[in-house]
Design a protein around this motif. Structure first.
Motif, PDB file in Angstrom:
ATOM      1  N   LEU A  40       9.828  -2.733   3.457  1.00  0.00           N
ATOM      2  CA  LEU A  40      10.231  -2.431   4.900  1.00  0.00           C
ATOM      3  C   LEU A  40      11.338  -1.706   5.283  1.00  0.00           C
ATOM      4  O   LEU A  40      12.407  -2.188   4.938  1.00  0.00           O
ATOM      5  CB  LEU A  40       9.991  -3.685   5.731  1.00  0.00           C
ATOM      6  CG  LEU A  40      10.066  -3.627   7.216  1.00  0.00           C
ATOM      7  CD1 LEU A  40       8.957  -2.563   7.975  1.00  0.00           C
ATOM      8  CD2 LEU A  40      10.237  -4.908   7.932  1.00  0.00           C
ATOM      9  N   GLY A  41      11.119  -0.361   5.664  1.00  0.00           N
ATOM     10  CA  GLY A  41      12.378   0.410   6.199  1.00  0.00           C
ATOM     11  C   GLY A  41      12.975   0.115   7.420  1.00  0.00           C
ATOM     12  O   GLY A  41      12.234  -0.268   8.197  1.00  0.00           O
TER      13      GLY A  41
ATOM     14  N   ASP B 120       3.407   2.527  10.175  1.00  0.00           N
ATOM     15  CA  ASP B 120       2.888   2.658   8.780  1.00  0.00           C
ATOM     16  C   ASP B 120       3.312   4.238   8.093  1.00  0.00           C
ATOM     17  O   ASP B 120       3.084   5.181   8.886  1.00  0.00           O
ATOM     18  CB  ASP B 120       1.326   2.570   8.816  1.00  0.00           C
ATOM     19  CG  ASP B 120       0.822   2.617   7.442  1.00  0.00           C
ATOM     20  OD1 ASP B 120       1.301   3.214   6.576  1.00  0.00           O
ATOM     21  OD2 ASP B 120      -0.025   1.555   7.114  1.00  0.00           O
ATOM     22  N   THR B 121       3.884   4.403   7.390  1.00  0.00           N
ATOM     23  CA  THR B 121       4.471   5.508   6.721  1.00  0.00           C
ATOM     24  C   THR B 121       3.304   6.466   6.046  1.00  0.00           C
ATOM     25  O   THR B 121       3.559   7.711   5.994  1.00  0.00           O
ATOM     26  CB  THR B 121       5.393   5.326   5.456  1.00  0.00           C
ATOM     27  OG1 THR B 121       4.694   4.486   4.414  1.00  0.00           O
ATOM     28  CG2 THR B 121       6.568   4.697   5.892  1.00  0.00           C
TER      29      THR B 121
ATOM     30  N   ASP C  36       6.745   1.075   2.892  1.00  0.00           N
ATOM     31  CA  ASP C  36       5.400   1.030   3.316  1.00  0.00           C
ATOM     32  C   ASP C  36       5.400   1.045   4.823  1.00  0.00           C
ATOM     33  O   ASP C  36       4.367   1.616   5.308  1.00  0.00           O
ATOM     34  CB  ASP C  36       4.709  -0.316   2.691  1.00  0.00           C
ATOM     35  CG  ASP C  36       4.810  -0.318   1.346  1.00  0.00           C
ATOM     36  OD1 ASP C  36       4.146   0.351   0.545  1.00  0.00           O
ATOM     37  OD2 ASP C  36       5.799  -1.037   0.577  1.00  0.00           O
ATOM     38  N   ARG C  37       6.260   0.598   5.519  1.00  0.00           N
ATOM     39  CA  ARG C  37       6.265   0.529   7.025  1.00  0.00           C
ATOM     40  C   ARG C  37       7.785   0.852   7.349  1.00  0.00           C
ATOM     41  O   ARG C  37       8.752   0.649   6.473  1.00  0.00           O
ATOM     42  CB  ARG C  37       5.745  -0.874   7.503  1.00  0.00           C
ATOM     43  CG  ARG C  37       4.484  -1.323   7.247  1.00  0.00           C
ATOM     44  CD  ARG C  37       4.037  -2.484   8.150  1.00  0.00           C
ATOM     45  NE  ARG C  37       4.804  -3.647   7.543  1.00  0.00           N
ATOM     46  CZ  ARG C  37       5.015  -4.556   8.146  1.00  0.00           C
ATOM     47  NH1 ARG C  37       4.748  -4.528   9.717  1.00  0.00           N
ATOM     48  NH2 ARG C  37       5.755  -5.506   7.728  1.00  0.00           N
TER      49      ARG C  37
ATOM     50  N   LYS D  88       5.454   6.094  -5.017  1.00  0.00           N
ATOM     51  CA  LYS D  88       5.650   4.691  -3.985  1.00  0.00           C
ATOM     52  C   LYS D  88       4.676   3.775  -5.104  1.00  0.00           C
ATOM     53  O   LYS D  88       3.636   4.158  -5.337  1.00  0.00           O
ATOM     54  CB  LYS D  88       5.059   5.245  -2.877  1.00  0.00           C
ATOM     55  CG  LYS D  88       4.940   3.852  -1.870  1.00  0.00           C
ATOM     56  CD  LYS D  88       4.420   4.450  -0.485  1.00  0.00           C
ATOM     57  CE  LYS D  88       5.330   5.271   0.269  1.00  0.00           C
ATOM     58  NZ  LYS D  88       4.926   5.425   1.673  1.00  0.00           N
ATOM     59  N   ALA D  89       5.543   2.635  -5.069  1.00  0.00           N
ATOM     60  CA  ALA D  89       4.808   1.765  -6.072  1.00  0.00           C
ATOM     61  C   ALA D  89       3.622   0.995  -5.301  1.00  0.00           C
ATOM     62  O   ALA D  89       3.803   0.754  -4.079  1.00  0.00           O
ATOM     63  CB  ALA D  89       5.856   0.620  -6.558  1.00  0.00           C
ATOM     64  N   GLU D  90       2.772   0.421  -5.981  1.00  0.00           N
ATOM     65  CA  GLU D  90       1.460  -0.364  -5.210  1.00  0.00           C
ATOM     66  C   GLU D  90       1.728  -1.862  -5.686  1.00  0.00           C
ATOM     67  O   GLU D  90       2.042  -1.964  -6.839  1.00  0.00           O
ATOM     68  CB  GLU D  90       0.269   0.252  -5.788  1.00  0.00           C
ATOM     69  CG  GLU D  90      -0.036   1.585  -5.298  1.00  0.00           C
ATOM     70  CD  GLU D  90      -0.240   1.769  -3.835  1.00  0.00           C
ATOM     71  OE1 GLU D  90      -0.601   0.843  -2.875  1.00  0.00           O
ATOM     72  OE2 GLU D  90       0.274   2.760  -3.032  1.00  0.00           O
ATOM     73  N   SER D  91       1.464  -2.599  -4.850  1.00  0.00           N
ATOM     74  CA  SER D  91       1.375  -4.148  -4.985  1.00  0.00           C
ATOM     75  C   SER D  91       0.376  -4.837  -4.445  1.00  0.00           C
ATOM     76  O   SER D  91      -0.373  -4.441  -3.467  1.00  0.00           O
ATOM     77  CB  SER D  91       2.672  -4.821  -4.505  1.00  0.00           C
ATOM     78  OG  SER D  91       2.829  -6.234  -4.760  1.00  0.00           O
TER      79      SER D  91
END
Length: 506
Positions: free
Chosen positions: A286-287, A483-484, A468-469, A247-250
């Motif tokens: 956002l899924g 929140d995942t 992320d969510r 999972k990438a961070e931003s």
């Protein structure tokens, strides 16, 4: 476990014109066993089982049922021998009750024997743990109830060899758990159960043995307890693949898209979305989760300007874009990689090559009356190299590319346009594992660049690992935004079924 063979298929081959769907396939299933038939899309799983259920006839090879060689000429004959297939797309009549669907096509006088038939169905239901309301109309049933009804149908007709084609494709986690209980009950009762699937975790959980198909051939058969997901993946794909999603961070967390009280009526005059509200941040994935037909398609198309809304607002960088044309929305920086089941029908023109599919998207931004092709050619070459698209040439018709490469062309075109918002609906549907994880990497790369991504998906494990969510839809309504970091598939499944309305954790 009983060791007697219920079905054996030897050296089965089946072609459709020049394409070989199955070639020298060997497969068997025992009584009292759950045997998984594992393979990627197009590996030949369904074709093989369609021959066992009498829909197709093999070009060569032999089929043995209960120790006797058979050659089926119609679907009636396997049913008479105790073989029942539950298809991925249910064969039910919506306006009929469960009872009417079960007895449809059966011989005898239903009015006279109704009590006897009702009692027999009740006995089958109790024996296998199949809860069903016999007088309930199919159109009032959940997906899980419809699948239960299909299973009762084949058991009522005397089946003790059952084939389930992708049985968990549209079920919630709770419905999957219930289905697995039913399958284990059938196994305990001595039935032979075959599950067609491409989901490795489910193979490990439910099956006793697993046969892997790759490109129409049977590669290997394993005792499930003695193999691993990694080994099964390598056999299924033909090479080792890293199945982890990093999972990438931003650092960018500014809201760039807000949907407020969106209500949409679809072409069938049914309310597809009802008061949907959510926000999307830059640098966020956002899924969107939900049972098929919960409003995902309408949500994508409305944001992209392809469909109109009855009411609501879609705010992009402080401007309401609801009612704007797709061209106006694209100019604002919203790009849509919407992939319907026919990915070539909407995203790309099948007969055109990569260059001309790029021209279709770029020509309106060019000045003057003559198209400047040099820039587009360079862009096509860059996309092919960057995404490792397997094509003989940038002038090769996209319809002749594999599904994964077609998807890369489509996403590559959208990503290259430097979007601020990227909408991806079922971006890996029908793709092999390697191509799927390449797509996930591309989306994570865009996330790191600050792009806000709306990801509509079917696989809950992937949604949790990638996003992320997760926004959950049920019958066009938002039932929760989670929140995942601390969510489970069971939590999402409850919301997909309509429980805990408007549960907000993020």
């Amino acid at each position: 476990m009983q060791t007697k063979i219920a079905v054996e298929m030897r050296n089965i081959s089946k072609g459709f014109g020049p394409i070989m769907a199955n070639e020298d396939v060997n497969f068997n299933v025992r009584y009292g066993e759950v045997h998984a038939l594992l393979g990627e899309n197009g590996a030949g799983k369904s074709t093989l089982m369609n021959m066992l259920s009498g829909i197709y006839s093999p070009d060569s090879g032999s089929i043995f049922v209960h120790g006797k060689e058979v050659r089926f000429t119609s679907p009636k004959e396997p049913i008479q021998m105790g073989i029942g297939m539950i298809h991925q797309h249910f064969k039910l009549i919506d306006i009929f009750t469960a009872l009417e669907n079960i007895i449809l096509g059966e011989k005898g006088n239903f009015l006279i024997e109704k009590d006897k038939i009702t009692d027999e169905i009740r006995e089958i239901s109790e024996k296998f743990g199949l809860g069903i309301q016999q007088n309930k109309k199919v159109y009032d049933m959940s997906v899980g109830e419809k699948q239960t009804l299909e299973i009762i149908k084949v058991l009522f007709r005397g089946a003790n060899i059952l084939i389930l084609d992708e049985p968990t494709a549209v079920l919630t986690p709770q419905e999957i758990k219930k289905l697995f209980e039913i399958i284990n009950n059938m196994k305990t009762a001595g039935c032979a159960v075959i599950i067609i699937t491409h989901k490795l975790n489910e193979v490990k959980e439910i099956s006793d043995r697993v046969t892997v198909l790759r490109k129409g051939r049977s590669i290997a058969t394993f005792e499930t307890a003695k193999t691993s997901i990694q080994e099964l993946t390598e056999k299924m794909v033909g090479k080792s693949i890293d199945l982890s999603i990093k999972k990438a961070e931003s650092t960018q967390k500014k809201e760039i898209l807000k949907v407020k009280d969106l209500t949409v009526v679809n072409k069938e005059k049914i309310q597809a979305l009802q008061g949907v509200s959510f926000s999307l941040k830059g640098g966020e994935i956002l899924g969107v989760a939900g049972i098929a037909g919960s409003g995902q398609k309408e949500l994508c198309e409305t944001i992209a300007g392809l469909s109109s809304a009855e009411s609501g607002r879609i705010i992009f960088e402080d401007e309401n874009i609801l009612g704007k044309s797709p061209r106006e929305i694209i100019r604002l920086g919203i790009r849509m990689g919407f992939i319907p089941e026919d990915r070539l029908g909407m995203g790309l023109v099948a007969s055109m090559d990569i260059v001309h599919n790029l021209i279709l998207k770029d020509y309106q931004g060019q000045k003057g009356i003559f198209l400047k092709r040099k820039h587009i050619v360079e862009k096509a070459e860059k996309i092919v190299k960057r995404l490792d698209i397997d094509t003989p040439s940038i002038y090769h018709p996209v319809r002749k590319l594999s599904g994964g490469n077609i998807q890369k062309v489509l996403l590559g075109r959208e990503i290259d346009s430097d979007p601020k918002v990227l909408i991806t609906a079922y971006p890996v549907r029908g793709l092999d594992i390697g191509a799927s994880f390449k797509i996930y990497d591309l989306l994570n790369e865009q996330k790191k660049n600050g792009v806000g991504i709306l990801f509509i998906g079917e696989d809950l494990d992937i949604l949790i690992d990638l996003c992320d969510r997760i926004l959950v839809l049920c019958d066009g309504k938002v039932t929760g935004i989670l929140d995942t970091k601390d969510v489970s598939k069971e939590d999402i499944g409850l919301l997909m079924a309509g429980e805990n309305i408007l549960r907000q954790e993020a």
